[in-house]
Write an enzyme that holds these catalytic residues in place. Structure first.
Site, PDB file in Angstrom:
ATOM      1  N   ASN A 259       0.859  -1.200   0.000  1.00 53.92           N
ATOM      2  CA  ASN A 259       0.000   0.000   0.000  1.00 53.92           C
ATOM      3  C   ASN A 259       0.887   1.239   0.000  1.00 53.92           C
ATOM      4  O   ASN A 259       2.108   1.138   0.051  1.00 53.92           O
ATOM      5  CB  ASN A 259      -0.963  -0.034   1.190  1.00 53.92           C
ATOM      6  CG  ASN A 259      -0.233  -0.040   2.507  1.00 53.92           C
ATOM      7  OD1 ASN A 259       0.477   0.892   2.833  1.00 53.92           O
ATOM      8  ND2 ASN A 259      -0.382  -1.130   3.257  1.00 53.92           N
TER       9      ASN A 259
ATOM     10  N   LYS B  94       9.246 -17.658  -9.640  1.00 53.42           N
ATOM     11  CA  LYS B  94       8.489 -16.554 -10.246  1.00 53.42           C
ATOM     12  C   LYS B  94       7.338 -17.112 -11.093  1.00 53.42           C
ATOM     13  O   LYS B  94       7.565 -18.000 -11.928  1.00 53.42           O
ATOM     14  CB  LYS B  94       9.437 -15.726 -11.112  1.00 53.42           C
ATOM     15  CG  LYS B  94       8.809 -14.490 -11.662  1.00 53.42           C
ATOM     16  CD  LYS B  94       9.780 -13.742 -12.568  1.00 53.42           C
ATOM     17  CE  LYS B  94       9.017 -12.726 -13.382  1.00 53.42           C
ATOM     18  NZ  LYS B  94       9.715 -12.336 -14.585  1.00 53.42           N
TER      19      LYS B  94
ATOM     20  N   PRO C 129      -3.551 -11.335  10.722  1.00 57.12           N
ATOM     21  CA  PRO C 129      -3.893 -11.052  12.116  1.00 57.12           C
ATOM     22  C   PRO C 129      -3.992  -9.553  12.311  1.00 57.12           C
ATOM     23  O   PRO C 129      -3.290  -8.790  11.648  1.00 57.12           O
ATOM     24  CB  PRO C 129      -2.695 -11.619  12.897  1.00 57.12           C
ATOM     25  CG  PRO C 129      -1.581 -11.673  11.913  1.00 57.12           C
ATOM     26  CD  PRO C 129      -2.216 -11.915  10.571  1.00 57.12           C
ATOM     27  N   ASP C 130      -4.861  -9.110  13.193  1.00 62.25           N
ATOM     28  CA  ASP C 130      -4.972  -7.687  13.502  1.00 62.25           C
ATOM     29  C   ASP C 130      -4.078  -7.400  14.705  1.00 62.25           C
ATOM     30  O   ASP C 130      -4.369  -7.804  15.836  1.00 62.25           O
ATOM     31  CB  ASP C 130      -6.427  -7.303  13.785  1.00 62.25           C
ATOM     32  CG  ASP C 130      -6.594  -5.797  13.801  1.00 62.25           C
ATOM     33  OD1 ASP C 130      -5.816  -5.118  14.519  1.00 62.25           O
ATOM     34  OD2 ASP C 130      -7.467  -5.283  13.077  1.00 62.25           O
ATOM     35  N   ILE C 131      -2.974  -6.716  14.435  1.00 60.20           N
ATOM     36  CA  ILE C 131      -1.950  -6.507  15.473  1.00 60.20           C
ATOM     37  C   ILE C 131      -2.493  -5.611  16.588  1.00 60.20           C
ATOM     38  O   ILE C 131      -2.353  -5.900  17.777  1.00 60.20           O
ATOM     39  CB  ILE C 131      -0.681  -5.889  14.840  1.00 60.20           C
ATOM     40  CG1 ILE C 131      -0.152  -6.836  13.759  1.00 60.20           C
ATOM     41  CG2 ILE C 131       0.373  -5.599  15.897  1.00 60.20           C
ATOM     42  CD1 ILE C 131       0.877  -6.232  12.837  1.00 60.20           C
TER      43      ILE C 131
ATOM     44  N   PHE D  51      -4.449   3.974  14.649  1.00 58.56           N
ATOM     45  CA  PHE D  51      -4.746   4.966  13.624  1.00 58.56           C
ATOM     46  C   PHE D  51      -5.907   4.419  12.802  1.00 58.56           C
ATOM     47  O   PHE D  51      -6.070   3.200  12.701  1.00 58.56           O
ATOM     48  CB  PHE D  51      -3.522   5.203  12.729  1.00 58.56           C
ATOM     49  CG  PHE D  51      -2.645   6.322  13.224  1.00 58.56           C
ATOM     50  CD1 PHE D  51      -2.017   6.212  14.454  1.00 58.56           C
ATOM     51  CD2 PHE D  51      -2.471   7.478  12.485  1.00 58.56           C
ATOM     52  CE1 PHE D  51      -1.222   7.248  14.941  1.00 58.56           C
ATOM     53  CE2 PHE D  51      -1.683   8.519  12.953  1.00 58.56           C
ATOM     54  CZ  PHE D  51      -1.051   8.408  14.181  1.00 58.56           C
TER      55      PHE D  51
ATOM     56  N   LYS E  43     -13.681   1.283  15.236  1.00 58.77           N
ATOM     57  CA  LYS E  43     -12.365   0.670  15.478  1.00 58.77           C
ATOM     58  C   LYS E  43     -11.929   0.846  16.932  1.00 58.77           C
ATOM     59  O   LYS E  43     -11.318  -0.049  17.522  1.00 58.77           O
ATOM     60  CB  LYS E  43     -11.324   1.278  14.536  1.00 58.77           C
ATOM     61  CG  LYS E  43     -11.457   0.738  13.122  1.00 58.77           C
ATOM     62  CD  LYS E  43     -10.528   1.386  12.128  1.00 58.77           C
ATOM     63  CE  LYS E  43     -10.938   0.960  10.720  1.00 58.77           C
ATOM     64  NZ  LYS E  43     -10.260   1.694   9.669  1.00 58.77           N
TER      65      LYS E  43
ATOM     66  N   LYS F 102     -11.309  -2.718  18.687  1.00 62.77           N
ATOM     67  CA  LYS F 102      -9.923  -3.128  18.941  1.00 62.77           C
ATOM     68  C   LYS F 102      -9.514  -2.793  20.375  1.00 62.77           C
ATOM     69  O   LYS F 102      -8.334  -2.882  20.720  1.00 62.77           O
ATOM     70  CB  LYS F 102      -8.999  -2.458  17.922  1.00 62.77           C
ATOM     71  CG  LYS F 102      -9.394  -2.781  16.473  1.00 62.77           C
ATOM     72  CD  LYS F 102      -8.343  -2.385  15.473  1.00 62.77           C
ATOM     73  CE  LYS F 102      -8.884  -2.507  14.054  1.00 62.77           C
ATOM     74  NZ  LYS F 102      -7.833  -2.622  13.045  1.00 62.77           N
TER      75      LYS F 102
HETATM   76  N1  CTP Z   1      -4.068  -2.674  12.123  1.00 66.60           N
HETATM   77  C1  CTP Z   1      -3.322  -3.716  12.628  1.00 66.60           C
HETATM   78  N2  CTP Z   1      -3.337  -4.940  12.012  1.00 66.60           N
HETATM   79  C2  CTP Z   1      -4.090  -5.129  10.916  1.00 66.60           C
HETATM   80  C3  CTP Z   1      -4.875  -4.074  10.379  1.00 66.60           C
HETATM   81  C4  CTP Z   1      -4.834  -2.856  11.016  1.00 66.60           C
HETATM   82  O1  CTP Z   1      -2.623  -3.538  13.630  1.00 66.60           O
HETATM   83  N3  CTP Z   1      -4.089  -6.315  10.352  1.00 66.60           N
HETATM   84  C5  CTP Z   1      -4.071  -1.398  12.840  1.00 66.60           C
HETATM   85  C6  CTP Z   1      -3.408  -0.257  12.112  1.00 66.60           C
HETATM   86  O2  CTP Z   1      -2.042  -0.167  12.469  1.00 66.60           O
HETATM   87  C7  CTP Z   1      -4.197   0.932  12.618  1.00 66.60           C
HETATM   88  C8  CTP Z   1      -5.580   0.379  12.866  1.00 66.60           C
HETATM   89  O3  CTP Z   1      -5.406  -1.020  13.007  1.00 66.60           O
HETATM   90  O4  CTP Z   1      -3.707   1.391  13.856  1.00 66.60           O
HETATM   91  C9  CTP Z   1      -6.589   0.637  11.818  1.00 66.60           C
HETATM   92  O5  CTP Z   1      -6.119   0.282  10.556  1.00 66.60           O
HETATM   93  P1  CTP Z   1      -6.995   0.518   9.256  1.00 66.60           P
HETATM   94  O6  CTP Z   1      -6.225   0.057   8.067  1.00 66.60           O
HETATM   95  O7  CTP Z   1      -7.524   1.923   9.263  1.00 66.60           O
HETATM   96  O8  CTP Z   1      -8.254  -0.399   9.540  1.00 66.60           O
HETATM   97  P2  CTP Z   1      -8.566  -1.910   9.415  1.00 66.60           P
HETATM   98  O9  CTP Z   1      -8.781  -2.446  10.786  1.00 66.60           O
HETATM   99  O10 CTP Z   1      -7.560  -2.613   8.580  1.00 66.60           O
HETATM  100  O11 CTP Z   1      -9.985  -1.877   8.700  1.00 66.60           O
HETATM  101  P3  CTP Z   1     -10.386  -1.399   7.221  1.00 66.60           P
HETATM  102  O12 CTP Z   1      -9.165  -1.610   6.344  1.00 66.60           O
HETATM  103  O13 CTP Z   1     -11.526  -2.262   6.898  1.00 66.60           O
HETATM  104  O14 CTP Z   1     -10.756   0.061   7.341  1.00 66.60           O
END
Ligand code: CTP
Length: 419
Positions: free
Chosen positions: A226, A304, A321-323, A341, A355, A359
């Site tokens: 990204n 490749k 995983p969502d950290i 964020f 969020k 979270k």
């Molecule tokens: N984050 C994280 N791990 C992930 C996704 C997000 O730790 N797998 C954290 C980011 O570092 C940020 C927050 O979650 O602090 C929100 O990230 P964002 O990309 O805005 O949201 P998402 O939870 O990924 O949801 P979406 O993409 O559907 O808006």
């Protein structure tokens, strides 16, 4: 912008193709009523002429350390002290190296060493030269010495390569000049003393920050990524360190130098990032700034993937995983403050509030990352601060200022938790 009248700039023009932009910079500085004196290095004279620089500055151009007239007209010590700010543009790898190591073999490097004023450098060089560890090391040394930097920018270069190394545009350099002049033109205290001064608010605290994008590979040469530059996360880590904290920064792939005084760990994927975060815990504050990829590719090819007109590859994505949620929802060893964020392109506040709760965060810093905002990769940020009790809109600020304010706010909140 209010004009700053009669400030004196000593502009040192290094020898690189970007020297032509120094002419435009002089024009812009003069428009803002700065007094500009210019110095050309030997190599700079290959790119711009003394006559054009003299015509634009309206004053004598200096280029020779040993010219008698220079010494009788104005000695190098006087020349270097007479200015309010020294600007090096373009700051070539050669000039950066000389300054970092205190070499003084020509007029430009002698002036830079002899000055007691602040120095702003606008680096410009080939991408490989900029990313070379020697250059990065030298820039780090200079930052420790209090030298300010603007750029380099990423983009197409005169040599045909692409990447960071392009000198910032004159308008950007002008903005940086005004910022440095408004701040303080004193040479700052050495880093260790400055840290002592700033220490206090987060002294003895441990802060863990994630920053940058993650890359999710699907074969040895390709990945999903990204547009996050890491600028905001790195600025927060630097600001926390400046406030005396013991900071660990876990960074995805970025084109930024590791912040000073911060233990920086480099990772590629979301899963690597989570592993490093868990290893680095416990912490008093966790700040998840990274734009963590939401998915990785189910199967990573070991070779490749070849093009096949009959069969376009189809990637199956698996949720990462969502950290932030993992840290926020820890039953044991949860940091006293967990900050996330929220990057949103619509329904900013509403989505950020979701969020915050989902979270289990203490604060969400929400920012609009819609195309028009210019936040991703840009220098400034416009954020909303959401806590369980409150929401607040901050004006547009540069990312360093957002970082400083955020750190001050978190230090206050942490003190309030009594932990
Ligand atoms: N984050 C994280 N791990 C992930 C996704 C997000 O730790 N797998 C954290 C980011 O570092 C940020 C927050 O979650 O602090 C929100 O990230 P964002 O990309 O805005 O949201 P998402 O939870 O990924 O949801 P979406 O993409 O559907 O808006």
């Amino acid at each position: 912008m209010t004009a700053i009248v009669e400030k004196r700039i000593l502009l040192i023009i290094g020898g690189g193709i970007a020297a032509y932009k120094a002419l435009e910079l002089i024009r812009r500085l003069r428009e803002r009523r700065y007094f500009v004196r210019a110095v050309l290095t030997g190599a700079a004279k290959e790119f711009v002429t003394k006559l054009s620089v003299e015509s634009l500055t309206g004053s004598r151009v200096y280029d020779d350390l040993f010219a008698l007239t220079d010494e009788s007209g104005m000695g190098h010590i006087e020349l270097s002290r007479d200015a309010d700010l020294l600007v090096v543009a373009p700051a070539t790898a050669d000039l950066i190296t000389k300054l970092a190591h205190g070499l003084a073999g020509d007029l430009a490097s002698t002036l830079l060493l002899a000055t007691d004023k602040k120095i702003l450098a606008a680096p410009a060089m080939n991408v490989r030269m900029w990313l070379h560890p020697a250059t990065q090391r030298n820039c780090k040394l200079l930052q420790e010495d209090g030298v300010s930097f603007v750029g380099p920018e990423e983009g197409e270069m005169a040599c045909g390569e692409h990447g960071p190394g392009r000198m910032s545009e004159p308008a950007e350099i002008l903005a940086a000049v005004e910022k440095v002049l408004l701040r303080d033109t004193r040479i700052p205290l050495p880093e260790n003393l400055a840290r002592k001064e700033a220490a206090g608010v987060l002294a003895g605290r441990r802060v863990l920050v994630t920053s940058g994008p993650t890359h999710e590979p699907f074969d040895p040469v390709r990945y999903i990524a990204n547009r996050s530059s890491g600028k905001q996360g790195h600025a927060i880590a630097a600001a926390a360190a400046a406030a005396g904290a013991d900071v660990v920064l876990i960074s995805g792939p970025v084109a930024l130098a590791d912040p000073l005084g911060v233990k920086t760990l480099h990772v590629e994927t979301a899963r690597d990032m989570l592993r490093e975060v868990e290893t680095a815990l416990p912490a008093d504050i966790f700040i998840g700034v990274a734009a963590v990829a939401d998915w990785h590719v189910a199967k990573t090819a070991h070779t490749k993937i070849k093009k096949n007109p009959k069969q376009t590859p189809c990637l199956t994505l698996v949720e990462n995983p969502d950290i932030l949620a993992a840290v926020g929802q820890r039953s044991k060893g949860r940091p006293a403050l967990v900050v996330g964020f929220a990057a949103e392109s619509e329904k900013l506040i509403e989505n950020a509030q979701v969020k915050l709760a989902a979270k289990n965060c203490d604060m969400i810093v929400a920012n609009d990352v819609g195309e028009a905002s210019g936040v991703l990769g840009g220098e400034s940020n416009k954020v909303f601060i959401l806590t369980k009790e409150d929401k607040e809109s901050w004006p547009t600020m540069d990312k360093q200022e957002v970082a400083r304010r955020l750190v001050a706010r978190l230090a206050g909140m942490l003190a309030g938790t009594g932990r």
